[in-house]
Design a protein around this motif. Sequence first.
Motif, PDB file in Angstrom:
ATOM      1  N   LEU A  25      21.263 -20.225  -2.279  1.00 55.14           N
ATOM      2  CA  LEU A  25      21.149 -20.997  -1.037  1.00 55.14           C
ATOM      3  C   LEU A  25      20.106 -20.379  -0.104  1.00 55.14           C
ATOM      4  O   LEU A  25      19.227 -21.075   0.417  1.00 55.14           O
ATOM      5  CB  LEU A  25      22.522 -21.063  -0.340  1.00 55.14           C
ATOM      6  N   THR A  62      25.803 -28.382  -1.491  1.00 52.70           N
ATOM      7  CA  THR A  62      26.545 -29.100  -0.443  1.00 52.70           C
ATOM      8  C   THR A  62      26.272 -28.479   0.923  1.00 52.70           C
ATOM      9  O   THR A  62      26.294 -29.165   1.946  1.00 52.70           O
ATOM     10  CB  THR A  62      28.067 -28.992  -0.697  1.00 52.70           C
ATOM     11  N   LEU A  63      26.059 -27.146   0.921  1.00 51.95           N
ATOM     12  CA  LEU A  63      25.879 -26.442   2.190  1.00 51.95           C
ATOM     13  C   LEU A  63      24.458 -26.579   2.749  1.00 51.95           C
ATOM     14  O   LEU A  63      24.220 -26.270   3.920  1.00 51.95           O
ATOM     15  CB  LEU A  63      26.219 -24.957   2.020  1.00 51.95           C
ATOM     16  N   PRO A  81      22.416 -29.194   3.663  1.00 51.21           N
ATOM     17  CA  PRO A  81      22.180 -29.949   4.908  1.00 51.21           C
ATOM     18  C   PRO A  81      22.881 -29.314   6.123  1.00 51.21           C
ATOM     19  O   PRO A  81      22.367 -29.378   7.239  1.00 51.21           O
ATOM     20  CB  PRO A  81      22.749 -31.340   4.607  1.00 51.21           C
ATOM     21  N   TYR A  82      24.034 -28.671   5.892  1.00 50.50           N
ATOM     22  CA  TYR A  82      24.697 -27.946   6.988  1.00 50.50           C
ATOM     23  C   TYR A  82      23.802 -26.791   7.461  1.00 50.50           C
ATOM     24  O   TYR A  82      23.704 -26.503   8.656  1.00 50.50           O
ATOM     25  CB  TYR A  82      26.055 -27.391   6.532  1.00 50.50           C
ATOM     26  N   ALA A  83      23.181 -26.128   6.494  1.00 45.39           N
ATOM     27  CA  ALA A  83      22.311 -24.997   6.845  1.00 45.39           C
ATOM     28  C   ALA A  83      21.107 -25.459   7.659  1.00 45.39           C
ATOM     29  O   ALA A  83      20.670 -24.775   8.586  1.00 45.39           O
ATOM     30  CB  ALA A  83      21.857 -24.284   5.573  1.00 45.39           C
ATOM     31  N   LEU A 112      21.079 -27.909   9.747  1.00 43.37           N
ATOM     32  CA  LEU A 112      21.562 -28.123  11.123  1.00 43.37           C
ATOM     33  C   LEU A 112      21.806 -26.766  11.807  1.00 43.37           C
ATOM     34  O   LEU A 112      21.568 -26.620  13.009  1.00 43.37           O
ATOM     35  CB  LEU A 112      22.835 -28.972  11.123  1.00 43.37           C
ATOM     36  N   ALA A 113      22.262 -25.785  11.031  1.00 44.66           N
ATOM     37  CA  ALA A 113      22.466 -24.441  11.596  1.00 44.66           C
ATOM     38  C   ALA A 113      21.137 -23.849  12.069  1.00 44.66           C
ATOM     39  O   ALA A 113      21.083 -23.150  13.086  1.00 44.66           O
ATOM     40  CB  ALA A 113      23.117 -23.526  10.556  1.00 44.66           C
ATOM     41  N   GLU A 114      20.066 -24.154  11.349  1.00 45.49           N
ATOM     42  CA  GLU A 114      18.731 -23.693  11.779  1.00 45.49           C
ATOM     43  C   GLU A 114      18.419 -24.199  13.187  1.00 45.49           C
ATOM     44  O   GLU A 114      17.899 -23.464  14.013  1.00 45.49           O
ATOM     45  CB  GLU A 114      17.642 -24.245  10.843  1.00 45.49           C
ATOM     46  N   ARG A 115      18.753 -25.464  13.425  1.00 40.24           N
ATOM     47  CA  ARG A 115      18.440 -26.043  14.733  1.00 40.24           C
ATOM     48  C   ARG A 115      19.377 -25.516  15.798  1.00 40.24           C
ATOM     49  O   ARG A 115      18.987 -25.359  16.961  1.00 40.24           O
ATOM     50  CB  ARG A 115      18.490 -27.570  14.639  1.00 40.24           C
ATOM     51  N   THR A 116      20.625 -25.226  15.414  1.00 40.39           N
ATOM     52  CA  THR A 116      21.559 -24.584  16.344  1.00 40.39           C
ATOM     53  C   THR A 116      21.035 -23.212  16.757  1.00 40.39           C
ATOM     54  O   THR A 116      21.082 -22.835  17.932  1.00 40.39           O
ATOM     55  CB  THR A 116      22.943 -24.421  15.676  1.00 40.39           C
ATOM     56  N   ARG A 173      32.561 -30.070  16.722  1.00 37.39           N
ATOM     57  CA  ARG A 173      32.579 -30.689  15.392  1.00 37.39           C
ATOM     58  C   ARG A 173      33.824 -31.561  15.226  1.00 37.39           C
ATOM     59  O   ARG A 173      33.745 -32.679  14.722  1.00 37.39           O
ATOM     60  CB  ARG A 173      32.547 -29.601  14.320  1.00 37.39           C
TER      61      ARG A 173
END
Lengths: 206, 206
Positions: B108, B144-145, B147-149, B151-155, B191
């Motif tokens: 990942l 699976t993770l 696309p979550y990652a 979004l975490a980049e933008r967070t 969330r």
Amino acid sequence: MRISELSRRSGVSVTTIKYYLREGLLPAGRQTAATQAEYDEQHLRRLRLIRALTGVRGLSVSTTRDLLDVLDQHTGDTHLTLGLALGAIRLAEEPAGQAPEAAEVDALVKELGWDVHESAPARAALAETLASLRSLGVPRDWRTLLPYARLAERTAVLDLDQLDGIEDPLELAEHALLLTVLLEPALLALRRMAQENESARRHTDH
Amino acid sequence: MRISELSRRSGVSVTTIKYYLREGLLPAGRQTAATQAEYDEQHLRRLRLIRALTGVRGLSVSTTRDLLDVLDQHTGDTHLTLGLALGAIRLAEEPAGQAPEAAEVDALVKELGWDVHESAPARAALAETLASLRSLGVPRDWRTLLPYARLAERTAVLDLDQLDGIEDPLELAEHALLLTVLLEPALLALRRMAQENESARRHTDH
């Protein structure tokens, strides 16, 4: 299937299954002999959901029974099923918090245009965070949370996509609960790693 | 300022401040009389950081002292300061986990192209989540993770933006820690609320 197979496939011990049967969380199997009963896939799904509600969410056996009763009365209402499984909709209404930050959370939800239950515990969690930051000398306005909330919207789309196509309400509730609760530490871990990466990008030469 | 004012402004009791002075976490003040010393803004910032490290991150006094020593030796290295404050960089290297999921986390991170320390605890947290989902019958691939990652980049960009312009390394470390740890429950709450809203959008008529 026999109770032994139900136990093996659900990961719940025979003793605990018998306890759930006595307490009415699990409907009785089809009696095939004086001391023998047959269980089906529906029993298995229900048992997996019970395990998720008591284990992952930490609900008591009696609260779990009440929640299952409400689910049984409203099969087909996916929004209610998800709300109950994830705790956004609670069985007993509690009085709204009186913290001054509650008004800020209301303002945030209004600005977002979100449809969120008045008694959702997440509202209190947000208000507490704003209060903590303030008390520790790092005050933040609710507007600071707005861009985070926009990213949460996109996270929730990913979450709900993973539940798409699950028709059985028990299985839906269990998967919603497992994916929501178990992904929480993973999402926080991704944020930590992304922070490290972003810090490297901004503050180092490579 | 006197020790009493330092106590008032930091929220740390005089007894605890004296303990930190004895243990070497806080440098001595400027002696102005036999039983009196003057403290400055740097003492205050250091004390606030100590409070965040011991309180919010739960570090022991001796680990906090070691961490402050490393910070003192590397002032000006913002990336190191943030990494130490947030625990991405640890003082003592621990052996890498041998869980099969560790390889998935490596895959990942490689796919993301992230710059993440080999010993970052967040890697272990991700591997544990993948293992939990698998053991509970909801297996998920590391993809699976992804696309979550993203979004975490933008967070993380939002997180780091909040620390922009803080020059003092002690203040930077404290703010990074407070904003990271205290925002965690808020992000999880957002969330949950966003899931509820998304569920309403998909599954109800209004």
